[in-house]
Design a protein around this motif. Structure first.
Motif, mmCIF file in Angstrom:
data_model
loop_
_atom_site.group_PDB
_atom_site.id
_atom_site.type_symbol
_atom_site.label_atom_id
_atom_site.label_comp_id
_atom_site.label_asym_id
_atom_site.label_seq_id
_atom_site.Cartn_x
_atom_site.Cartn_y
_atom_site.Cartn_z
ATOM 1 N N CYS A 106 -5.761 19.066 0.062
ATOM 2 C CA CYS A 106 -5.257 18.210 1.147
ATOM 3 C C CYS A 106 -5.167 18.922 2.499
ATOM 4 C CB CYS A 106 -3.886 17.631 0.795
ATOM 5 S SG CYS A 106 -3.312 16.433 2.034
ATOM 6 N N GLY A 113 0.839 -1.206 0.000
ATOM 7 C CA GLY A 113 0.000 0.000 0.000
ATOM 8 C C GLY A 113 0.865 1.245 0.000
ATOM 9 N N GLY A 114 0.867 1.948 -1.118
ATOM 10 C CA GLY A 114 1.668 3.169 -1.238
ATOM 11 C C GLY A 114 0.785 4.398 -1.186
ATOM 12 N N HIS A 166 -7.091 15.202 10.907
ATOM 13 C CA HIS A 166 -6.636 14.263 11.932
ATOM 14 C C HIS A 166 -6.341 12.879 11.344
ATOM 15 C CE1 HIS A 166 -7.773 17.345 14.759
ATOM 16 N NE2 HIS A 166 -8.991 17.367 14.230
ATOM 17 N N HIS A 186 -1.305 -1.888 -5.814
ATOM 18 C CA HIS A 186 -2.017 -2.431 -6.985
ATOM 19 C C HIS A 186 -2.532 -1.333 -7.928
ATOM 20 C CE1 HIS A 186 -6.330 -2.313 -5.105
ATOM 21 N NE2 HIS A 186 -5.652 -1.207 -4.903
ATOM 22 N N ALA A 200 0.071 6.595 4.576
ATOM 23 C CA ALA A 200 0.855 5.953 5.641
ATOM 24 C C ALA A 200 2.024 5.160 5.054
ATOM 25 C CB ALA A 200 -0.047 5.043 6.473
ATOM 26 N N ALA A 244 -18.151 7.891 1.778
ATOM 27 C CA ALA A 244 -17.479 8.033 3.080
ATOM 28 C C ALA A 244 -16.063 8.548 2.884
ATOM 29 C CB ALA A 244 -17.441 6.688 3.786
ATOM 30 N N GLU A 245 -15.554 9.308 3.869
ATOM 31 C CA GLU A 245 -14.156 9.754 3.801
ATOM 32 C C GLU A 245 -13.238 8.776 4.513
ATOM 33 O OE1 GLU A 245 -13.016 13.738 4.690
ATOM 34 O OE2 GLU A 245 -14.468 14.572 3.292
ATOM 35 N N THR A 265 -2.847 -0.744 3.439
ATOM 36 C CA THR A 265 -3.742 -0.608 2.280
ATOM 37 C C THR A 265 -4.978 0.244 2.584
ATOM 38 O OG1 THR A 265 -4.877 -2.693 2.737
ATOM 39 C CG2 THR A 265 -2.976 -2.790 1.257
ATOM 40 N N GLY A 266 -4.986 0.927 3.733
ATOM 41 C CA GLY A 266 -6.048 1.898 3.989
ATOM 42 C C GLY A 266 -7.387 1.260 4.316
ATOM 43 N N LEU A 273 4.786 -2.009 -2.511
ATOM 44 C CA LEU A 273 3.968 -2.608 -3.580
ATOM 45 C C LEU A 273 2.570 -2.029 -3.516
ATOM 46 C CD1 LEU A 273 4.897 -6.398 -3.115
ATOM 47 C CD2 LEU A 273 5.897 -4.765 -4.747
HETATM 48 P P1 FDA Z 1 -4.581 5.306 1.596
HETATM 49 O O1 FDA Z 1 -5.970 5.051 1.164
HETATM 50 O O2 FDA Z 1 -4.020 6.664 1.556
HETATM 51 O O3 FDA Z 1 -3.578 4.331 0.860
HETATM 52 C C1 FDA Z 1 -3.847 2.973 0.662
HETATM 53 C C2 FDA Z 1 -3.050 2.492 -0.524
HETATM 54 O O4 FDA Z 1 -3.154 1.058 -0.572
HETATM 55 C C3 FDA Z 1 -3.556 3.014 -1.853
HETATM 56 O O5 FDA Z 1 -2.482 3.496 -2.615
HETATM 57 C C4 FDA Z 1 -4.200 1.787 -2.508
HETATM 58 O O6 FDA Z 1 -4.055 1.789 -3.924
HETATM 59 C C5 FDA Z 1 -3.380 0.663 -1.899
HETATM 60 N N1 FDA Z 1 -4.090 -0.631 -1.865
HETATM 61 C C6 FDA Z 1 -5.356 -0.876 -1.509
HETATM 62 N N2 FDA Z 1 -5.606 -2.193 -1.606
HETATM 63 C C7 FDA Z 1 -4.466 -2.788 -2.035
HETATM 64 C C8 FDA Z 1 -4.103 -4.123 -2.331
HETATM 65 N N3 FDA Z 1 -4.978 -5.133 -2.195
HETATM 66 N N4 FDA Z 1 -2.838 -4.373 -2.764
HETATM 67 C C9 FDA Z 1 -1.943 -3.351 -2.915
HETATM 68 N N5 FDA Z 1 -2.236 -2.063 -2.659
HETATM 69 C C10 FDA Z 1 -3.480 -1.792 -2.211
HETATM 70 N N6 FDA Z 1 -8.068 12.935 5.667
HETATM 71 C C11 FDA Z 1 -7.550 14.066 6.187
HETATM 72 O O7 FDA Z 1 -6.874 14.009 7.215
HETATM 73 N N7 FDA Z 1 -7.725 15.267 5.549
HETATM 74 C C12 FDA Z 1 -8.461 15.379 4.400
HETATM 75 O O8 FDA Z 1 -8.549 16.468 3.793
HETATM 76 C C13 FDA Z 1 -9.087 14.218 3.895
HETATM 77 N N8 FDA Z 1 -9.901 14.274 2.812
HETATM 78 C C14 FDA Z 1 -10.448 13.133 2.300
HETATM 79 C C15 FDA Z 1 -11.299 13.226 1.190
HETATM 80 C C16 FDA Z 1 -11.838 12.057 0.643
HETATM 81 C C17 FDA Z 1 -12.788 12.163 -0.520
HETATM 82 C C18 FDA Z 1 -11.512 10.791 1.208
HETATM 83 C C19 FDA Z 1 -12.060 9.516 0.620
HETATM 84 C C20 FDA Z 1 -10.687 10.709 2.319
HETATM 85 C C21 FDA Z 1 -10.156 11.873 2.884
HETATM 86 N N9 FDA Z 1 -9.338 11.816 4.012
HETATM 87 C C22 FDA Z 1 -8.831 12.985 4.538
HETATM 88 C C23 FDA Z 1 -8.958 10.533 4.636
HETATM 89 C C24 FDA Z 1 -7.532 10.130 4.201
HETATM 90 O O9 FDA Z 1 -7.471 10.125 2.781
HETATM 91 C C25 FDA Z 1 -7.174 8.747 4.729
HETATM 92 O O10 FDA Z 1 -7.388 8.710 6.117
HETATM 93 C C26 FDA Z 1 -5.715 8.398 4.426
HETATM 94 O O11 FDA Z 1 -5.473 8.438 3.038
HETATM 95 C C27 FDA Z 1 -5.390 7.016 4.955
HETATM 96 O O12 FDA Z 1 -4.070 6.712 4.624
HETATM 97 P P2 FDA Z 1 -3.653 5.194 4.338
HETATM 98 O O13 FDA Z 1 -2.252 5.223 3.887
HETATM 99 O O14 FDA Z 1 -4.024 4.351 5.493
HETATM 100 O O15 FDA Z 1 -4.581 4.742 3.132
#
Ligand code: FDA
Length: 405
Positions: free
Chosen positions: A51, A11-12, A389, A35, A15, A348-349, A160-161, A33
């Motif tokens: 952002c 998951g890139g 947050h 997808h 985090a 959902a966000e 992977t979020g 890695l």
């Molecule tokens: P993130 O979703 O960032 O990354 C997950 C990665 O894993 C993705 O690159 C994905 O492609 C990859 N992945 C998924 N499944 C996989 C698999 N099976 N194999 C390989 N790779 C895989 N938060 C905030 O603090 N301020 C804000 O302004 C916003 N605004 C916002 C708007 C919208 C529309 C959304 C949907 C969400 C937000 N958020 C937010 C929330 C914020 O985006 C979220 O909390 C973080 O991106 C989470 O970071 P992660 O790295 O955990 O997941």
């Protein structure tokens, strides 16, 4: 024989990339890695394209988790001030919007580029699109089988979020891996999400779609999963239901089948505006219509809708009985309504629930019973309030993990 990585991060996103950059700069050999064809999509669409990358006021009280203490260590080690310093070091211009929320002046892409630069500084290898087909632990090594060959490492970091916005590649892969290793997973639920309604009291409000106003909202209860909440924020009426910051915040606490309470007089009685009692009891208002009385404490269109709902449209205030005035006051200050549901993962966000924090060490994010298996970011049962947050959790949990690899 393939190289053995110090860690493979699956998951890139926020985090994963942040953790990779820090670990790489600590001379760890890191492979990321993902997808997806394009990385950082959630960052790109976040904060309306600008952002909301952190919040000046982030503290443990801004997070929902079955164990509210879990976030303390990671947030203390990597507070929002640390991320702000990093943003400043890249000369990314930003501004504070509301209650400590920090946004890029220009574009969310600057945060994505910064994360890539940090990874490059740490010689991180990022491969995508690559599908991780299986993860196993064999002879003290982690083995990740992909559609592009087998990779081995000392540690695996699941990043992977959450499940929101499946259209940009959200999956439950981290939760599946947690289950594969017998870790408890708290049921995922959409959060920071608009609420929908079927009928009843909401019916005549649908016509007001587009209207936004400050309100007070309460949801949840002491006994429910994440307790009760009160927010004083803006509400937005839409064709599908209720949205806006107030409702998104409340949605994280709302429990299906229960009501939410709205005080529509969010702006009344503050900043020198008249309070409801002042308006209702003013003798000079006797000859005014009910809707114009209400319009002194709320937007005109909403005032009309409430007067209509109680069959008081056009009725002179002097003709409205004490009892009816009380009913009206109760309606606009303690509007209790049962949402039919949420608009789901598409809207959902963030995700509530995820890998149970009981299974993880709060200092390192490593699974207590599986040495070398880590979970960071949104896949963990830690969900932030609206306002930057959630990204701060991604950075803080990624930082804690990166220092443990
Ligand atoms: P993130 O979703 O960032 O990354 C997950 C990665 O894993 C993705 O690159 C994905 O492609 C990859 N992945 C998924 N499944 C996989 C698999 N099976 N194999 C390989 N790779 C895989 N938060 C905030 O603090 N301020 C804000 O302004 C916003 N605004 C916002 C708007 C919208 C529309 C959304 C949907 C969400 C937000 N958020 C937010 C929330 C914020 O985006 C979220 O909390 C973080 O991106 C989470 O970071 P992660 O790295 O955990 O997941």
């Amino acid at each position: 024989m393939n190289k053995i990585w110090d860690a493979i991060i699956i998951g890139g996103g926020a985090a994963g990339l942040f953790c990779a950059g820090i670990a790489g700069q600590r001379n760890k050999k890191i492979l990321v890695l993902d997808h997806a064809e394009v990385l950082g999509e959630k960052i790109r669409i976040s904060g309306g394209g600008r952002c909301n990358f952190t919040n000046l006021n982030t503290s443990p009280s801004h997070f929902l988790s079955l164990n509210p203490h879990f976030v303390k260590s990671a947030l203390a080690r990597y507070p929002s001030s640390a991320f702000i310093k990093l943003v400043q070091s890249y000369r990314i211009a930003y501004h504070e919007k509301h209650q400590g929320q920090l946004f890029c002046d220009e574009s969310a892409k600057q945060i994505i580029d910064m994360l890539f630069s940090e990874c490059a500084k740490g010689n991180v290898l990022i491969r995508h699109p690559v599908i991780a087909e299986s993860i196993s632990h064999e002879s003290e090594q982690w083995v990740v089988k992909t559609n592009n060959g087998i990779e081995r490492s000392r540690s695996v970091v699941m990043a992977t979020g959450g499940l929101p916005v499946p259209a940009i590649g959200a999956t439950a892969y981290s939760l599946d891996i947690a289950k594969q290793f017998q870790l408890n997973v708290i049921d995922p639920r959409p959060a920071l999400v608009p609420l929908s309604f079927t009928s009843g009291e909401f019916e005549n409000l649908v016509e007001l779609a587009g209207l936004s106003l400050p309100i007070r909202i309460a949801a949840g209860s002491k006994g429910s999963r994440y307790g009760a909440c009160h927010f004083h924020e803006d509400l937005l009426l839409t064709h599908k239901g209720l949205s806006g910051p107030a409702v998104l915040q409340a949605s994280s606490y709302w429990v299906e089948g229960e009501t939410i309470q709205i005080d529509w007089l969010g702006a009344a009685g503050v900043n020198g505006d008249l309070s409801c009692d002042e308006v209702f009891n003013d003798e000079e208002n006797r000859l005014k219509s009910t809707e114009s009385i209400l319009a002194s404490v709320m937007p005109q269109r909403l005032a009309k809708a409430f007067a209509e709902q109680k069959n008081l449209l056009g009725r002179k205030w002097a003709e409205v009985s004490k009892k009816d005035r009380q009913v009206l006051k109760e309606l606009i200050s303690h509007w209790s309504v049962k949402p039919a549901g949420t608009l789901g993962w598409k809207k959902a966000e963030v995700m509530l629930g995820g890998v149970d924090t009981k299974e993880l060490d709060g200092q390192t994010m490593m699974a207590r019973n599986h040495s070398g298996l880590y979970f960071i970011g949104e896949c963990v049962d830690v969900t932030g309030h609206l306002g930057g947050h959630n990204f701060q959790w991604a950075w803080a949990s990624g930082f804690a993990c990166a220092h443990a690899l």
